[in-house]
Design a protein around this motif. Structure first.
Motif, PDB file in Angstrom:
ATOM      1  N   ARG A 135       0.833  -1.200   0.000  1.00 16.93           N
ATOM      2  CA  ARG A 135       0.000   0.000   0.000  1.00 16.93           C
ATOM      3  C   ARG A 135       0.868   1.251   0.000  1.00 16.93           C
ATOM      4  O   ARG A 135       1.880   1.320   0.703  1.00 16.93           O
ATOM      5  CB  ARG A 135      -0.934  -0.030   1.208  1.00 16.93           C
ATOM      6  N   PHE A 136       0.434   2.247  -0.762  1.00 13.77           N
ATOM      7  CA  PHE A 136       1.326   3.373  -0.994  1.00 13.77           C
ATOM      8  C   PHE A 136       1.567   4.224   0.239  1.00 13.77           C
ATOM      9  O   PHE A 136       2.698   4.634   0.521  1.00 13.77           O
ATOM     10  CB  PHE A 136       0.800   4.256  -2.143  1.00 13.77           C
ATOM     11  N   LEU A 137       0.517   4.554   0.982  1.00 12.00           N
ATOM     12  CA  LEU A 137       0.698   5.479   2.108  1.00 12.00           C
ATOM     13  C   LEU A 137       1.197   4.737   3.350  1.00 12.00           C
ATOM     14  O   LEU A 137       0.578   4.743   4.412  1.00 12.00           O
ATOM     15  CB  LEU A 137      -0.599   6.237   2.391  1.00 12.00           C
ATOM     16  N   SER A 138       2.350   4.143   3.192  1.00  9.45           N
ATOM     17  CA  SER A 138       3.033   3.452   4.278  1.00  9.45           C
ATOM     18  C   SER A 138       3.764   4.469   5.143  1.00  9.45           C
ATOM     19  O   SER A 138       3.860   5.662   4.811  1.00  9.45           O
ATOM     20  CB  SER A 138       4.044   2.462   3.698  1.00  9.45           C
ATOM     21  N   ASP A 139       4.314   4.008   6.265  1.00  7.74           N
ATOM     22  CA  ASP A 139       5.104   4.903   7.108  1.00  7.74           C
ATOM     23  C   ASP A 139       6.257   5.510   6.313  1.00  7.74           C
ATOM     24  O   ASP A 139       6.535   6.713   6.427  1.00  7.74           O
ATOM     25  CB  ASP A 139       5.655   4.138   8.315  1.00  7.74           C
ATOM     26  N   ALA A 140       6.929   4.695   5.510  1.00  3.23           N
ATOM     27  CA  ALA A 140       8.076   5.187   4.756  1.00  3.23           C
ATOM     28  C   ALA A 140       7.668   6.247   3.745  1.00  3.23           C
ATOM     29  O   ALA A 140       8.325   7.288   3.617  1.00  3.23           O
ATOM     30  CB  ALA A 140       8.774   4.017   4.055  1.00  3.23           C
ATOM     31  N   ASN A 141       6.578   6.008   3.015  1.00  5.93           N
ATOM     32  CA  ASN A 141       6.174   6.980   2.003  1.00  5.93           C
ATOM     33  C   ASN A 141       5.538   8.223   2.611  1.00  5.93           C
ATOM     34  O   ASN A 141       5.623   9.311   2.028  1.00  5.93           O
ATOM     35  CB  ASN A 141       5.234   6.331   0.989  1.00  5.93           C
ATOM     36  N   LEU A 142       4.920   8.102   3.774  1.00  3.43           N
ATOM     37  CA  LEU A 142       4.480   9.312   4.473  1.00  3.43           C
ATOM     38  C   LEU A 142       5.686  10.176   4.831  1.00  3.43           C
ATOM     39  O   LEU A 142       5.633  11.407   4.740  1.00  3.43           O
ATOM     40  CB  LEU A 142       3.697   8.945   5.737  1.00  3.43           C
ATOM     41  N   LEU A 169      -5.286   5.952   8.210  1.00  3.77           N
ATOM     42  CA  LEU A 169      -5.479   6.801   9.388  1.00  3.77           C
ATOM     43  C   LEU A 169      -4.562   6.384  10.532  1.00  3.77           C
ATOM     44  O   LEU A 169      -3.990   7.241  11.221  1.00  3.77           O
ATOM     45  CB  LEU A 169      -6.935   6.738   9.846  1.00  3.77           C
ATOM     46  N   ALA A 170      -4.420   5.094  10.759  1.00  5.54           N
ATOM     47  CA  ALA A 170      -3.563   4.622  11.841  1.00  5.54           C
ATOM     48  C   ALA A 170      -2.131   5.098  11.648  1.00  5.54           C
ATOM     49  O   ALA A 170      -1.457   5.493  12.615  1.00  5.54           O
ATOM     50  CB  ALA A 170      -3.608   3.095  11.917  1.00  5.54           C
ATOM     51  N   ARG A 171      -1.657   5.118  10.418  1.00  2.00           N
ATOM     52  CA  ARG A 171      -0.288   5.544  10.151  1.00  2.00           C
ATOM     53  C   ARG A 171      -0.133   7.051  10.223  1.00  2.00           C
ATOM     54  O   ARG A 171       0.890   7.555  10.694  1.00  2.00           O
ATOM     55  CB  ARG A 171       0.160   4.986   8.795  1.00  2.00           C
ATOM     56  N   VAL A 172      -1.135   7.783   9.769  1.00  2.00           N
ATOM     57  CA  VAL A 172      -1.060   9.243   9.857  1.00  2.00           C
ATOM     58  C   VAL A 172      -1.110   9.699  11.315  1.00  2.00           C
ATOM     59  O   VAL A 172      -0.354  10.585  11.731  1.00  2.00           O
ATOM     60  CB  VAL A 172      -2.207   9.887   9.047  1.00  2.00           C
ATOM     61  N   LEU A 173      -1.975   9.082  12.099  1.00  2.00           N
ATOM     62  CA  LEU A 173      -2.144   9.518  13.479  1.00  2.00           C
ATOM     63  C   LEU A 173      -0.927   9.219  14.348  1.00  2.00           C
ATOM     64  O   LEU A 173      -0.721   9.866  15.375  1.00  2.00           O
ATOM     65  CB  LEU A 173      -3.398   8.879  14.081  1.00  2.00           C
ATOM     66  N   ARG A 174      -0.114   8.258  13.941  1.00  2.00           N
ATOM     67  CA  ARG A 174       1.110   8.006  14.702  1.00  2.00           C
ATOM     68  C   ARG A 174       2.313   8.738  14.111  1.00  2.00           C
ATOM     69  O   ARG A 174       3.426   8.637  14.630  1.00  2.00           O
ATOM     70  CB  ARG A 174       1.375   6.503  14.773  1.00  2.00           C
ATOM     71  N   SER A 175       2.081   9.473  13.035  1.00  2.00           N
ATOM     72  CA  SER A 175       3.158  10.237  12.405  1.00  2.00           C
ATOM     73  C   SER A 175       3.312  11.594  13.081  1.00  2.00           C
ATOM     74  O   SER A 175       2.327  12.265  13.392  1.00  2.00           O
ATOM     75  CB  SER A 175       2.852  10.441  10.913  1.00  2.00           C
ATOM     76  N   ALA A 212     -14.397   7.668   1.309  1.00  3.44           N
ATOM     77  CA  ALA A 212     -13.891   8.539   2.365  1.00  3.44           C
ATOM     78  C   ALA A 212     -12.921   9.522   1.725  1.00  3.44           C
ATOM     79  O   ALA A 212     -12.081   9.121   0.899  1.00  3.44           O
ATOM     80  CB  ALA A 212     -13.183   7.728   3.438  1.00  3.44           C
ATOM     81  N   TYR A 213     -13.069  10.798   2.071  1.00  9.58           N
ATOM     82  CA  TYR A 213     -12.229  11.859   1.523  1.00  9.58           C
ATOM     83  C   TYR A 213     -11.448  12.467   2.697  1.00  9.58           C
ATOM     84  O   TYR A 213     -11.991  13.264   3.463  1.00  9.58           O
ATOM     85  CB  TYR A 213     -13.068  12.927   0.844  1.00  9.58           C
ATOM     86  N   LEU A 214     -10.208  12.076   2.846  1.00  9.07           N
ATOM     87  CA  LEU A 214      -9.424  12.451   4.010  1.00  9.07           C
ATOM     88  C   LEU A 214      -8.385  13.500   3.648  1.00  9.07           C
ATOM     89  O   LEU A 214      -7.654  13.352   2.664  1.00  9.07           O
ATOM     90  CB  LEU A 214      -8.725  11.224   4.588  1.00  9.07           C
ATOM     91  N   THR A 215      -8.312  14.555   4.440  1.00  8.36           N
ATOM     92  CA  THR A 215      -7.324  15.607   4.246  1.00  8.36           C
ATOM     93  C   THR A 215      -6.411  15.666   5.467  1.00  8.36           C
ATOM     94  O   THR A 215      -6.866  15.885   6.586  1.00  8.36           O
ATOM     95  CB  THR A 215      -7.977  16.977   4.042  1.00  8.36           C
ATOM     96  N   PHE A 216      -5.139  15.465   5.231  1.00  9.69           N
ATOM     97  CA  PHE A 216      -4.137  15.598   6.263  1.00  9.69           C
ATOM     98  C   PHE A 216      -3.279  16.838   5.949  1.00  9.69           C
ATOM     99  O   PHE A 216      -3.203  17.265   4.803  1.00  9.69           O
ATOM    100  CB  PHE A 216      -3.241  14.356   6.306  1.00  9.69           C
ATOM    101  N   ARG A 217      -2.665  17.383   6.954  1.00 11.66           N
ATOM    102  CA  ARG A 217      -1.903  18.609   6.750  1.00 11.66           C
ATOM    103  C   ARG A 217      -0.482  18.444   7.293  1.00 11.66           C
ATOM    104  O   ARG A 217      -0.284  17.925   8.395  1.00 11.66           O
ATOM    105  CB  ARG A 217      -2.596  19.790   7.445  1.00 11.66           C
ATOM    106  N   ARG A 218       0.477  18.851   6.499  1.00 10.47           N
ATOM    107  CA  ARG A 218       1.879  18.797   6.928  1.00 10.47           C
ATOM    108  C   ARG A 218       2.079  19.765   8.086  1.00 10.47           C
ATOM    109  O   ARG A 218       1.731  20.933   7.998  1.00 10.47           O
ATOM    110  CB  ARG A 218       2.779  19.183   5.740  1.00 10.47           C
ATOM    111  N   ARG A 219       2.592  19.251   9.167  1.00 12.15           N
ATOM    112  CA  ARG A 219       2.828  20.095  10.346  1.00 12.15           C
ATOM    113  C   ARG A 219       3.929  21.117  10.069  1.00 12.15           C
ATOM    114  O   ARG A 219       4.816  20.881   9.282  1.00 12.15           O
ATOM    115  CB  ARG A 219       3.226  19.241  11.544  1.00 12.15           C
TER     116      ARG A 219
END
Length: 219
Positions: A135-142, A169-175, A212-219
């Motif tokens: 899957r593309f949105l892995s920890d490494a690719n994030l 979501l699980a990977r984004v939330l732990r990033s 699902a349409y998810l928007t994440f934001r670079r901190r």
């Protein structure tokens, strides 16, 4: 990394001719990306990336809506690349560039904090447990995306697979690099303003798979 076939059905004669004629001018040279804005005409106000653009419907639509921005699309599937090259010609878009290969190598070649936004729409969900590492949105690719995105830039993700949405979501939330600002269900059930639905999305909805349409934001 994007895994999958490089080609499906053979390209038509006119597609092969168009690819030979137009793709070299649209292709991104990974060796000369120290200043990716130089890929476009002077005056580009920002750069956006779409990973896995499929047939290019959304990328071409966005490029037409925002001619002041430069769009880089990445897609290893040659039939999809051929469709987008055709759309670029038909719509006379001069703010689109393409990488017909692996998204990871493109992200690694981009300079830090150069992207104003990135989109990953309906990627292959690789549903079997043994496939999930693809899957593309892995920890490494994030991490790769975080390096290339400017602070505050959005990373948008759409899928019609519940398991994939939760997995991402699980990977984004732990990033430490991304924040998810959603506060209510409407924040991820409704598409983005100006969203052009595709035949794939319409089929998913008919078959009872609401996206699902998810928007994440670079901190």
């Amino acid at each position: 990394m994007l895994h999958g076939r490089r080609a499906g059905r053979p390209l038509r004669k006119d597609q092969r001719a168009r690819m030979a004629r137009d793709l070299p001018a649209l292709a991104v040279d990974l060796g000369t990306l120290a200043d990716p804005a130089a890929l476009f005409a002077p005056g580009i106000a920002g750069l956006r990336l779409e990973v896995g653009f499929g047939g290019g419907e959304h990328l071409a639509y966005e490029a037409g809506r925002f001619p002041e921005l430069g769009f880089i699309g990445c897609e290893p599937f040659l039939n999809g690349v051929a469709k987008l090259v055709e759309r670029v010609e038909a719509l006379e878009l001069d703010n689109v560039r393409l990488h017909a290969g692996d998204a990871g190598e493109l992200l690694d070649a981009l300079p830090a904090a150069c992207l104003a936004g990135a989109d990953v729409f309906y990627p292959d969900p690789w549903p079997k447990r043994r496939q999930r590492k693809r899957r593309f949105l892995s920890d490494a690719n994030l991490g790769r995306l975080a390096r290339a995105l400017k602070p505050g830039a959005p990373l948008r993700f759409a899928t019609d697979i519940d398991d994939y949405a939760g997995w991402v979501l699980a990977r984004v939330l732990r990033s430490a690099d991304f924040a998810w600002d959603a506060r209510e269900a409407g924040d991820w059930r409704a598409p983005w303003d100006g969203w052009p639905s595709t035949r794939y999305e319409a089929k998913a909805i008919r078959e009872g798979r609401p996206p699902a349409y998810l928007t994440f934001r670079r901190r």
